[in-house]
Write an enzyme that holds these catalytic residues in place. Structure first.
Site, mmCIF file in Angstrom:
data_model
loop_
_atom_site.group_PDB
_atom_site.id
_atom_site.type_symbol
_atom_site.label_atom_id
_atom_site.label_comp_id
_atom_site.label_asym_id
_atom_site.label_seq_id
_atom_site.Cartn_x
_atom_site.Cartn_y
_atom_site.Cartn_z
ATOM 1 N N ASN A 120 0.853 -1.193 0.000
ATOM 2 C CA ASN A 120 0.000 0.000 0.000
ATOM 3 C C ASN A 120 0.892 1.247 0.000
ATOM 4 O O ASN A 120 1.500 1.574 1.021
ATOM 5 C CB ASN A 120 -0.903 -0.037 1.252
ATOM 6 N N PRO A 121 0.996 1.934 -1.132
ATOM 7 C CA PRO A 121 1.925 3.073 -1.222
ATOM 8 C C PRO A 121 1.505 4.245 -0.342
ATOM 9 O O PRO A 121 2.315 5.127 -0.052
ATOM 10 C CB PRO A 121 1.874 3.449 -2.704
ATOM 11 N N GLU A 168 -4.192 0.242 -5.341
ATOM 12 C CA GLU A 168 -4.567 1.564 -5.857
ATOM 13 C C GLU A 168 -5.697 2.203 -5.069
ATOM 14 O O GLU A 168 -6.002 3.368 -5.250
ATOM 15 C CB GLU A 168 -4.992 1.428 -7.334
ATOM 16 N N ARG A 169 -6.332 1.413 -4.202
ATOM 17 C CA ARG A 169 -7.497 1.909 -3.458
ATOM 18 C C ARG A 169 -7.831 0.924 -2.347
ATOM 19 O O ARG A 169 -7.372 -0.224 -2.388
ATOM 20 C CB ARG A 169 -8.705 2.024 -4.404
ATOM 21 N N GLY A 172 0.267 -1.246 6.868
ATOM 22 C CA GLY A 172 -0.076 -1.364 8.276
ATOM 23 C C GLY A 172 -0.980 -2.574 8.466
ATOM 24 O O GLY A 172 -1.171 -3.386 7.550
ATOM 25 N N ASP A 173 -1.581 -2.665 9.653
ATOM 26 C CA ASP A 173 -2.466 -3.796 9.945
ATOM 27 C C ASP A 173 -3.698 -3.807 9.045
ATOM 28 O O ASP A 173 -4.265 -4.862 8.774
ATOM 29 C CB ASP A 173 -2.896 -3.735 11.415
ATOM 30 N N ARG A 228 -1.677 10.904 9.923
ATOM 31 C CA ARG A 228 -0.950 9.747 9.402
ATOM 32 C C ARG A 228 0.510 10.087 9.020
ATOM 33 O O ARG A 228 1.410 9.289 9.198
ATOM 34 C CB ARG A 228 -1.698 9.218 8.169
ATOM 35 N N GLU A 256 -9.348 -0.693 11.925
ATOM 36 C CA GLU A 256 -10.252 -0.115 10.920
ATOM 37 C C GLU A 256 -11.588 0.218 11.582
ATOM 38 O O GLU A 256 -12.092 -0.555 12.403
ATOM 39 C CB GLU A 256 -10.485 -1.121 9.780
HETATM 40 P P1 ADP Z 1 -1.833 2.537 8.124
HETATM 41 O O1 ADP Z 1 -1.209 1.801 9.253
HETATM 42 O O2 ADP Z 1 -0.954 3.645 7.658
HETATM 43 O O3 ADP Z 1 -3.214 2.954 8.473
HETATM 44 P P2 ADP Z 1 -3.022 0.402 6.600
HETATM 45 O O4 ADP Z 1 -2.383 -0.802 6.042
HETATM 46 O O5 ADP Z 1 -3.816 0.191 7.840
HETATM 47 O O6 ADP Z 1 -1.905 1.502 6.895
HETATM 48 O O7 ADP Z 1 -3.897 1.036 5.453
HETATM 49 C C1 ADP Z 1 -4.882 1.985 5.680
HETATM 50 C C2 ADP Z 1 -5.993 1.852 4.649
HETATM 51 O O8 ADP Z 1 -5.544 2.182 3.352
HETATM 52 C C3 ADP Z 1 -6.568 0.450 4.513
HETATM 53 O O9 ADP Z 1 -7.902 0.487 4.937
HETATM 54 C C4 ADP Z 1 -6.480 0.145 3.027
HETATM 55 O O10 ADP Z 1 -7.684 -0.419 2.568
HETATM 56 C C5 ADP Z 1 -6.317 1.480 2.389
HETATM 57 N N1 ADP Z 1 -5.609 1.477 1.099
HETATM 58 C C6 ADP Z 1 -4.948 0.469 0.477
HETATM 59 N N2 ADP Z 1 -4.382 0.894 -0.674
HETATM 60 C C7 ADP Z 1 -4.680 2.209 -0.790
HETATM 61 C C8 ADP Z 1 -4.369 3.234 -1.761
HETATM 62 N N3 ADP Z 1 -3.631 2.983 -2.846
HETATM 63 N N4 ADP Z 1 -4.853 4.461 -1.522
HETATM 64 C C9 ADP Z 1 -5.566 4.751 -0.439
HETATM 65 N N5 ADP Z 1 -5.895 3.839 0.519
HETATM 66 C C10 ADP Z 1 -5.459 2.588 0.351
HETATM 67 MG MG MG Z 2 -4.411 1.215 9.651
#
Ligand code: ADP
Ligand code: MG
Length: 378
Positions: free
Chosen positions: A19-20, A52-53, A77-78, A182, A357
């Protein structure tokens, strides 16, 4: 137990789900700079899938031909691992799919499972790049073990499989309120905690649980069969489920009915927080359940009753960075190891979280499913 541990084959091919946007947005850079050179040395080839999402990783692993991969590696992340676990559990062949070893490499701002695995492996407490290096080293070694999952069901009919924890109240508010910070990385939780302390709230609801101790006490399990975690309730007769249907929750009765009589109902109905955690760490700097292990068959249930002062709450949170909060013997904080729990909020107030989440606030219950998946664990 021979099924408990295994080792990745060599050479080995990993599908990397990255996840970028996770954490402060450096997951891809860190992966290329830190992770890929180590994996190349260990004869682990990678195919990188950049999400991407939201929900993209969920769909990917739900529909993927898994036979081409030896492991699924999550760099985020988790939250992204939660998508992967639930995507796999939606498959008709989930039983086979859940045998695929999963690996978490911390790229997010909430990296609780990575911090927990680092702790179980006996490494020093570290964060950021050092935690990423330790977790990558664990992947290079290739040893995996089983991990418990908790099945959570909501009154509106949703069902999730969770590897980290379910929360309501204070900590969940911090988790979600601080999403806007974040870019701070894990410091977002420190800032969020101070903000939520300022507007400390009380949440009303009923909490019930099935304590682990209830099984070992009054009604001993028959000697001739290994004790399942069904605790007196009759398990579903074999063969009545449709093939490929998800595993039934044998400890739970429907949310509309009262909890079984051998459950405990907490007499107080005003809380600052309720947290059911199944790993040691709730964040890189929060050692909430020091006794938790990957397959201990246990939900570590914490709840904090209303009436606690801000100073005491702050002291508890500071102690939690070392895992010494229970030593403070705070009368407002309770801890009990359980197999199942139910939370019925009186009104739909406060944020609920599953593995970090957000979830709409409604009645929820959950039970542990021991050893349902596999993770790289050192
Ligand atoms: P963090 O610890 O930074 O919150 P996570 O792995 O928990 O990282 O990701 C946060 C959310 O981002 C997840 O709910 C995931 O579905 C969403 N996600 C994944 N890929 C993307 C993306 N390309 N753009 C935006 N959100 C995304
Ligand atoms: Mg998270």
């Amino acid at each position: 137990d021979g099924d408990s541990y295994g080792v990745l084959p060599r050479p080995c091919h990993a599908l990397v789900l990255l996840n970028p946007q996770s954490g402060s947005g450096r997951a891809l850079d860190d992966f290329q700079a830190v992770v890929q050179p180590m994996l190349a040395e260990a004869d682990i080839a990678t195919t990188v899938f950049i999400t991407e999402r939201p929900h993209h990783a969920h769909e990917k692993v739900r529909d993927e031909d898994l036979s081409q991969w030896d492991t699924l590696v999550v760099v985020s992340g988790d939250g992204l691992l939660f998508e992967v676990v639930n995507g796999l559990m939606e498959r008709p062949d989930w039983k086979e799919a859940m045998k695929k070893p999963l690996c978490i490499l911390p790229g997010g701002s909430g990296n609780a499972l990575a911090a927990s695995i680092n702790y179980y492996a006996g490494y020093d407490h570290v964060a950021k790049k050092k935690l990423l290096t330790n977790c990558t080293f664990i992947l290079c070694k290739g040893l995996y073990t089983q991990m418990d999952l908790v099945s959570l069901s909501t009154a509106s009919g949703k069902r999730f499989f969770s590897f980290l924890g379910f929360g309501w109240g204070f900590i969940s508010d911090v988790d979600i309120d601080s999403e806007k910070y974040r870019w701070l990385g894990s410091a977002r939780f420190t800032l969020g905690t101070l903000q939520c302390l300022a507007k400390l709230r009380v949440y009303q609801g009923r909490l019930s649980y099935l304590p682990v101790a209830a099984e070992q006490g009054s009604a001993p399990a028959p000697r001739d069969v290994p004790a399942p975690v069904t605790n007196g309730r009759v398990p579903e007769p074999a063969g009545t489920e449709a093939p490929g249907s998800p595993p039934p929750d044998s400890l739970l009765v429907p949310l509309g009915q009262p909890v079984p009589p051998h459950w405990t109902v907490v007499p107080e109905e005003e809380f600052v927080l309720v947290y059911a955690i199944y790993q040691s760490h709730l964040g890189t700097n929060l050692l909430m359940a020091p006794a938790a292990r990957l397959h201990d068959g246990c939900i570590h249930l914490f709840y904090m009753k209303a009436g606690i002062s801000r100073v005491t709450l702050l002291k508890l949170f500071l102690a939690m960075s070392r895992g010494t909060h229970l030593d403070l013997n705070c009368p407002h904080l309770s801890y009990v190891p359980v197999r199942a729990f139910r939370l019925e909020p009186r009104v739909a107030a406060g944020i609920m979280t599953v593995d970090g989440e957000a979830l709409a606030c409604e009645p929820v219950q959950g039970q542990v499913h021991a050893r349902l998946c596999r993770v790289l664990s050192g």
